[in-house]
Enzyme design. Sequence first.
Site, PDB file in Angstrom:
ATOM      1  N   SER A 145       0.844  -1.207   0.000  1.00 45.95           N
ATOM      2  CA  SER A 145       0.000   0.000   0.000  1.00 45.95           C
ATOM      3  C   SER A 145       0.875   1.251   0.000  1.00 45.95           C
ATOM      4  CB  SER A 145      -0.951   0.009   1.205  1.00 45.95           C
ATOM      5  OG  SER A 145      -0.227   0.042   2.407  1.00 45.95           O
ATOM      6  N   ASP A 201       5.768   3.069   6.789  1.00 45.66           N
ATOM      7  CA  ASP A 201       5.846   2.364   5.496  1.00 45.66           C
ATOM      8  C   ASP A 201       6.067   3.336   4.345  1.00 45.66           C
ATOM      9  OD1 ASP A 201       5.324   0.195   7.043  1.00 45.66           O
ATOM     10  OD2 ASP A 201       3.460  -0.401   6.058  1.00 45.66           O
TER      11      ASP A 201
END
Length: 390
Positions: A145, A201
Amino acid sequence: MEDIVVSAPGKVILHGEHAVVYGKVALASALNLRTFLRIRKKNDGKISLNLPNIDIKASWEIQNLKNSLQLPLCDPLKPNCVENEVLDQLKVIAGISPDSTQTTDLALIAFLYLMGSITVTSGDLPSIEVTVSSNLPISAGLGSSAGYSVCLAASLLQLNGFIGSQGSEDTAGWSKDDMVLINSWAFQGEKIIHGNPSGIDNSVSSYGGAIRFQSGKITPIEKMPKLRILLINTKIPRSTKTLVAGMRDLYNTLPNVMQPILDSTEAVTEKCQSVLAQLVNDGTDENYKILEKLIDINQHLLEAMGVGHPALNTIVMLTCKYGLHSKLTGAGGGGCAFTLLRPDTAEDKITNIKKELNMLGYDCWETSVGANGVSRHLDLNSTSFPSNLL
Ligand SMILES: Nc1ncnc2c1ncn2[C@@H]1O[C@H](COP(=O)(O)OP(=O)(O)OP(=O)(O)O)[C@@H](O)[C@H]1O
Ligand SMILES: C[C@@](O)(CCO)CC(=O)[O-]
Ligand SMILES: [Mg+2]
């Protein structure tokens, strides 16, 4: 206009997943598996999106988007999170039911939000076709993602001239300020897909290398030894959004029980960073033993956070039989684990482990940590692109 092609890496979290959402420190490293995105200019009055990895193809008439949305959705230079009202509007436009729990649907919403915020020049939207294709397994804990959000942010900002890539060889990068803007927009994309991300992330995918991350502060890890790891994908699908929300419920129900677990996780992460620094000059057995102990402890702490899975336990037990140590990486609940290999771990041992893991239906591959962050590709027909990107 020439096509714009960008790519961004996935990541491995060494220690600190979940705890990082609560302001604890975490260590992550970029992975040499990447997500690629191509923007092609069109003249058909439409904006089209092809997402072959999740079997989604969508197309919108620009006139319809302009009629139904108040553009821009957000100031392109001040990335901000969407309000629920706008999200609901985007769901209608994307044809998604308001109560859909499909994480794949959120890729459409993230695209529409970033596109509707960033690519509006003088109130108009450009006619483009966007294709995203990844070498990363999707929804497996390796930051797919984030790779998706970083690629969207970099390419849309570049398309509209908010950032300017620099470099004349095959690949180009961006200035410090441009990188901050890319990373902040990618964080908005992650918010749409994850719910409540820490930002680790998208940060490691933007900047690459290995980072220490805490409450939005990104510190590159200078003293990083070359670690060999075996990555194992259980192929058990899970959603980071659901796992993060589950841990939040547990924390809210039992704060006094969960807080020491988060504190302990942070102590593991800190110790790991100091042992990694020592390993650069001193790859002795003793240092590896500590790293292995920390992996075992963190795996148990993550289990206590409710993000384990029987398949992950199987990997821990199987690799333990060979004297090796493993933990889940990313949000857990299935997805991926990594096994720490020593510099002298014998090839035949690794071959046997891989064979056993393959027999259980898991994919596994040896890799090393550290890869370039988001990049623009100037050779538009590079053979390194996934075939469906050409
Ligand atoms: N290549 C891609 N094409 C389209 N959508 C993608 C792609 N990669 C990721 N996504 C979006 O991200 C979602 C998966 O994100 P999720 O955070 O659940 O898993 P992950 O990022 O792979 O794992 P983790 O967050 O634990 O590292 C997909 O359902 C989709 O919405
Ligand atoms: C589980 C989590 O800590 C890492 C997911 O890769 C979530 C986050 O930090 O956003
Ligand atoms: Mg994710």
